[in-house]
Design a protein around this motif. Sequence first.
Motif, PDB file in Angstrom:
ATOM      1  N   MET A  25       0.830  -1.209   0.000  1.00 31.35           N
ATOM      2  CA  MET A  25       0.000   0.000   0.000  1.00 31.35           C
ATOM      3  C   MET A  25       0.864   1.259   0.000  1.00 31.35           C
ATOM      4  O   MET A  25       0.549   2.238  -0.685  1.00 31.35           O
ATOM      5  CB  MET A  25      -0.953  -0.020   1.199  1.00 31.35           C
ATOM      6  N   THR A  26       1.978   1.232   0.726  1.00 26.31           N
ATOM      7  CA  THR A  26       2.900   2.368   0.755  1.00 26.31           C
ATOM      8  C   THR A  26       3.501   2.608  -0.623  1.00 26.31           C
ATOM      9  O   THR A  26       3.561   3.751  -1.099  1.00 26.31           O
ATOM     10  CB  THR A  26       4.017   2.114   1.792  1.00 26.31           C
ATOM     11  N   TYR A  33       1.793   9.066  -6.343  1.00 28.31           N
ATOM     12  CA  TYR A  33       2.367  10.403  -6.140  1.00 28.31           C
ATOM     13  C   TYR A  33       3.305  10.762  -7.294  1.00 28.31           C
ATOM     14  O   TYR A  33       3.350  11.899  -7.742  1.00 28.31           O
ATOM     15  CB  TYR A  33       3.113  10.419  -4.800  1.00 28.31           C
ATOM     16  N   LEU A  34       4.053   9.775  -7.787  1.00 26.98           N
ATOM     17  CA  LEU A  34       5.004   9.984  -8.883  1.00 26.98           C
ATOM     18  C   LEU A  34       4.354   9.933 -10.261  1.00 26.98           C
ATOM     19  O   LEU A  34       5.023  10.139 -11.273  1.00 26.98           O
ATOM     20  CB  LEU A  34       6.121   8.938  -8.809  1.00 26.98           C
ATOM     21  N   PRO A  71      17.692  -7.097  -7.443  1.00 28.10           N
ATOM     22  CA  PRO A  71      17.418  -5.658  -7.333  1.00 28.10           C
ATOM     23  C   PRO A  71      16.411  -5.424  -6.208  1.00 28.10           C
ATOM     24  O   PRO A  71      15.280  -5.924  -6.266  1.00 28.10           O
ATOM     25  CB  PRO A  71      16.845  -5.291  -8.697  1.00 28.10           C
ATOM     26  N   ALA A  72      16.853  -4.722  -5.180  1.00 27.44           N
ATOM     27  CA  ALA A  72      15.995  -4.556  -4.006  1.00 27.44           C
ATOM     28  C   ALA A  72      16.243  -3.220  -3.330  1.00 27.44           C
ATOM     29  O   ALA A  72      17.317  -2.633  -3.435  1.00 27.44           O
ATOM     30  CB  ALA A  72      16.242  -5.688  -3.022  1.00 27.44           C
ATOM     31  N   VAL A  73      15.210  -2.770  -2.623  1.00 24.21           N
ATOM     32  CA  VAL A  73      15.269  -1.552  -1.827  1.00 24.21           C
ATOM     33  C   VAL A  73      14.769  -1.903  -0.442  1.00 24.21           C
ATOM     34  O   VAL A  73      13.766  -2.613  -0.290  1.00 24.21           O
ATOM     35  CB  VAL A  73      14.381  -0.442  -2.447  1.00 24.21           C
ATOM     36  N   GLY A  74      15.463  -1.401   0.572  1.00 19.52           N
ATOM     37  CA  GLY A  74      15.028  -1.597   1.948  1.00 19.52           C
ATOM     38  C   GLY A  74      14.387  -0.336   2.485  1.00 19.52           C
ATOM     39  O   GLY A  74      14.950   0.753   2.362  1.00 19.52           O
ATOM     40  N   MET A  83       8.777   9.078   1.647  1.00 17.01           N
ATOM     41  CA  MET A  83      10.152   8.603   1.701  1.00 17.01           C
ATOM     42  C   MET A  83      10.359   7.523   0.647  1.00 17.01           C
ATOM     43  O   MET A  83      11.390   7.483  -0.021  1.00 17.01           O
ATOM     44  CB  MET A  83      10.492   8.040   3.080  1.00 17.01           C
ATOM     45  N   ALA A  84       9.392   6.643   0.471  1.00 17.33           N
ATOM     46  CA  ALA A  84       9.486   5.585  -0.529  1.00 17.33           C
ATOM     47  C   ALA A  84       9.573   6.168  -1.933  1.00 17.33           C
ATOM     48  O   ALA A  84      10.295   5.649  -2.783  1.00 17.33           O
ATOM     49  CB  ALA A  84       8.297   4.642  -0.417  1.00 17.33           C
TER      50      ALA A  84
END
Length: 87
Positions: A25-26, A33-34, A71-74, A83-84
């Motif tokens: 959901m985030t 938003y983008l 490929p990952a984001v924490g 922030m995301a």
Amino acid sequence: MIRQAIQKIMCCCGNGVGTSLIMQMTIEEALEYLGMDDIEVSFGSLSDISADRADLFIVSQELLESLGDLPAVGLEDLMDSEMAAEL
């Protein structure tokens, strides 16, 4: 551009139930938003992760190292879509 190559994002947590759904959901809110509404976002557990499931994986910051070369984001704050969006 890297963002153009992303068509599928998978949000993952240990069991694939609560935390990953919150991250989904985030991320959906951040993409909205983008103005990026053509990216599919799903959620699941760490055991669901494989290179063919998504172009980018989102996990909590403490799980990031467990994804190896994928490929990952924490995320530090799982509920902060602003922030995301910056990632």
